[in-house]
Scaffold this motif. Sequence first.
Motif, PDB file in Angstrom:
ATOM      1  N   GLU A 194      31.551 -26.531 -14.813  1.00 48.52           N
ATOM      2  CA  GLU A 194      30.681 -25.452 -14.359  1.00 48.52           C
ATOM      3  C   GLU A 194      31.079 -24.096 -14.940  1.00 48.52           C
ATOM      4  O   GLU A 194      30.315 -23.132 -14.872  1.00 48.52           O
ATOM      5  CB  GLU A 194      30.647 -25.359 -12.835  1.00 48.52           C
ATOM      6  CG  GLU A 194      31.969 -25.043 -12.172  1.00 48.52           C
ATOM      7  CD  GLU A 194      32.745 -26.280 -11.780  1.00 48.52           C
ATOM      8  OE1 GLU A 194      33.569 -26.190 -10.856  1.00 48.52           O
ATOM      9  OE2 GLU A 194      32.516 -27.348 -12.401  1.00 48.52           O
ATOM     10  N   GLU A 195      32.262 -24.010 -15.538  1.00 49.06           N
ATOM     11  CA  GLU A 195      32.710 -22.764 -16.150  1.00 49.06           C
ATOM     12  C   GLU A 195      32.367 -22.689 -17.637  1.00 49.06           C
ATOM     13  O   GLU A 195      32.667 -21.700 -18.299  1.00 49.06           O
ATOM     14  CB  GLU A 195      34.222 -22.592 -15.968  1.00 49.06           C
ATOM     15  CG  GLU A 195      34.645 -22.454 -14.503  1.00 49.06           C
ATOM     16  CD  GLU A 195      36.145 -22.265 -14.355  1.00 49.06           C
ATOM     17  OE1 GLU A 195      36.793 -21.877 -15.361  1.00 49.06           O
ATOM     18  OE2 GLU A 195      36.676 -22.513 -13.260  1.00 49.06           O
ATOM     19  N   GLY A 200      24.544 -25.431 -16.333  1.00 46.95           N
ATOM     20  CA  GLY A 200      24.134 -24.810 -15.082  1.00 46.95           C
ATOM     21  C   GLY A 200      24.477 -25.664 -13.879  1.00 46.95           C
ATOM     22  O   GLY A 200      25.058 -26.749 -14.006  1.00 46.95           O
ATOM     23  N   LYS A 201      24.095 -25.195 -12.713  1.00 47.32           N
ATOM     24  CA  LYS A 201      24.435 -25.899 -11.468  1.00 47.32           C
ATOM     25  C   LYS A 201      23.794 -27.280 -11.406  1.00 47.32           C
ATOM     26  O   LYS A 201      24.419 -28.244 -10.947  1.00 47.32           O
ATOM     27  CB  LYS A 201      23.990 -25.051 -10.269  1.00 47.32           C
ATOM     28  CG  LYS A 201      24.818 -23.786 -10.067  1.00 47.32           C
ATOM     29  CD  LYS A 201      24.390 -23.044  -8.817  1.00 47.32           C
ATOM     30  CE  LYS A 201      25.251 -21.803  -8.605  1.00 47.32           C
ATOM     31  NZ  LYS A 201      24.852 -21.058  -7.383  1.00 47.32           N
ATOM     32  N   ARG A 202      22.537 -27.377 -11.858  1.00 44.97           N
ATOM     33  CA  ARG A 202      21.866 -28.683 -11.790  1.00 44.97           C
ATOM     34  C   ARG A 202      22.556 -29.692 -12.695  1.00 44.97           C
ATOM     35  O   ARG A 202      22.812 -30.830 -12.293  1.00 44.97           O
ATOM     36  CB  ARG A 202      20.400 -28.536 -12.187  1.00 44.97           C
ATOM     37  CG  ARG A 202      19.633 -29.858 -12.155  1.00 44.97           C
ATOM     38  CD  ARG A 202      18.181 -29.663 -12.519  1.00 44.97           C
ATOM     39  NE  ARG A 202      17.490 -28.827 -11.554  1.00 44.97           N
ATOM     40  CZ  ARG A 202      16.199 -28.503 -11.646  1.00 44.97           C
ATOM     41  NH1 ARG A 202      15.481 -28.939 -12.680  1.00 44.97           N
ATOM     42  NH2 ARG A 202      15.628 -27.760 -10.721  1.00 44.97           N
ATOM     43  N   MET A 204      25.619 -29.542 -13.730  1.00 45.31           N
ATOM     44  CA  MET A 204      26.939 -29.793 -13.153  1.00 45.31           C
ATOM     45  C   MET A 204      26.862 -30.901 -12.107  1.00 45.31           C
ATOM     46  O   MET A 204      27.678 -31.831 -12.101  1.00 45.31           O
ATOM     47  CB  MET A 204      27.493 -28.517 -12.506  1.00 45.31           C
ATOM     48  CG  MET A 204      28.836 -28.700 -11.827  1.00 45.31           C
ATOM     49  SD  MET A 204      29.211 -27.403 -10.622  1.00 45.31           S
ATOM     50  CE  MET A 204      28.048 -27.825  -9.305  1.00 45.31           C
ATOM     51  N   ARG A 205      25.865 -30.821 -11.226  1.00 46.70           N
ATOM     52  CA  ARG A 205      25.729 -31.850 -10.189  1.00 46.70           C
ATOM     53  C   ARG A 205      25.433 -33.213 -10.812  1.00 46.70           C
ATOM     54  O   ARG A 205      25.970 -34.238 -10.367  1.00 46.70           O
ATOM     55  CB  ARG A 205      24.618 -31.452  -9.207  1.00 46.70           C
ATOM     56  CG  ARG A 205      24.976 -30.260  -8.318  1.00 46.70           C
ATOM     57  CD  ARG A 205      23.999 -30.114  -7.169  1.00 46.70           C
ATOM     58  NE  ARG A 205      22.664 -29.752  -7.652  1.00 46.70           N
ATOM     59  CZ  ARG A 205      22.219 -28.503  -7.750  1.00 46.70           C
ATOM     60  NH1 ARG A 205      23.015 -27.494  -7.422  1.00 46.70           N
ATOM     61  NH2 ARG A 205      20.997 -28.246  -8.174  1.00 46.70           N
ATOM     62  N   ASN A 208      28.664 -34.444 -12.297  1.00 47.56           N
ATOM     63  CA  ASN A 208      29.598 -34.809 -11.227  1.00 47.56           C
ATOM     64  C   ASN A 208      29.278 -36.185 -10.639  1.00 47.56           C
ATOM     65  O   ASN A 208      30.186 -36.954 -10.285  1.00 47.56           O
ATOM     66  CB  ASN A 208      29.578 -33.772 -10.111  1.00 47.56           C
ATOM     67  CG  ASN A 208      30.247 -32.459 -10.481  1.00 47.56           C
ATOM     68  OD1 ASN A 208      30.121 -31.467  -9.782  1.00 47.56           O
ATOM     69  ND2 ASN A 208      30.959 -32.439 -11.601  1.00 47.56           N
TER      70      ASN A 208
END
Length: 419
Positions: A194-195, A200-202, A204-205, A208
């Motif tokens: 995420e860094e 982006g957040k989506r 990243m999820r 993950n």
Amino acid sequence: MILVNYNLYPRNDVLCIDMRSFYASVECVKRGLDPMTTLLAVVGDKNRSGSIILAASPTLKKKHGVKNVSRFFDLPDDPDIHVVEAKMGDYLKVSVEITRLINQYVPKEAIHPYSVDELWVTVNGLEKRYGSRRNVAQLIKDELYETMGLTCSIGIGDNKFLAKVVMDLYAKQEGISECTYEDVEAKLWPTPIEEIWGIGKRMMRNLNRIGIVTLGQLANYSLDRLKKRFGVMGEQLYWHAWGVDLSPVIGDFQKQDQKGFGHGITLLRDYNGEEVFACILDLAEEVCRRARTAGKAGRTIHLGIGYSQETGGGFSRSRSVGIPTNVTLDIYRVCNQLFHEFYDGQSKVRRVFVTLDHLYDDGATQLDLFEDKAKRKDIGYVMDQIRDKYGSASLLRATSFTDAGVTLERSKKIGGHKA
């Protein structure tokens, strides 16, 4: 163990330069204050307590934990804090001056602006004159401070991706930091995904969910599985994780085909269903003006509506027309239809976006034999010429002067903020 043969990929000398707390630093310099010691916040509108803090000086961030996404009312009651309104015109002028300064070192084709306060510079071939690429970075950093009073962080890499990422992760603390292909495993792989710039957040999820938490895990994941799950984006992520980026580092970066024309706004207050039509008309006018300026017309009209925070949600819908158009009332009519079809009838509206794409050259578009579209197109071009000569607010539709219109107020701003 490195599995990629980096000898197959180009090595360039690329700098990624980020001006530290740019808006706040410019405001400090204007007032004869030291950007690195002054407590200063730049807000969009001092008369609105809910206005966003666009920039905070490094000392303000460190002492009070103020972030650029904070609100004006979140500022602590500290008499030493300077609160100033954003002046986008000033920031753009300084940005141009920064580019001119760097142009003394390299040709314009080697400068690639990323935003008003960040840019890439390719410094290939400067070793004989200035020394190593790190020396070049230090020279630019020193000259920006000595001549303009502004500090910056500089990342150095073999390509644009490495320069950007090492700037984000290391140079903001060290001032100047460098990352070669051989440094990727040690410097970048331990980093949480995420860094990493571009994730982006989506995404990243999504990563993950398949057990990818760090960049190293992404680099050692199956390329075939990433491509199957995420398509072209999965392949790009994989190669970025290995530090490979084949995007051009020098050339005419501005010479790209226009995909579409869009214009949107986050409203200063919640609009009801009747008020929003004036806003849609103003946005359609701006989209068509930009299309006409580029000599383009489009077949697909897109309307995006975001509801207020109280209800959340919204909709995003598009519709195509038979003949490409850049006539304001054509776009407005389609947006009107989309709004009536998909609006829930009761929610307040806070965000509106209008887009025209699926573009054609305007001169090649077919005219409707049963409608005098040529005359309506000519009217649009005449209106554009008047506005170009006398200002964007010199000729407006009547709805723009109502409380629901947005063009009149936006004409006084740059980037949504006061010029």
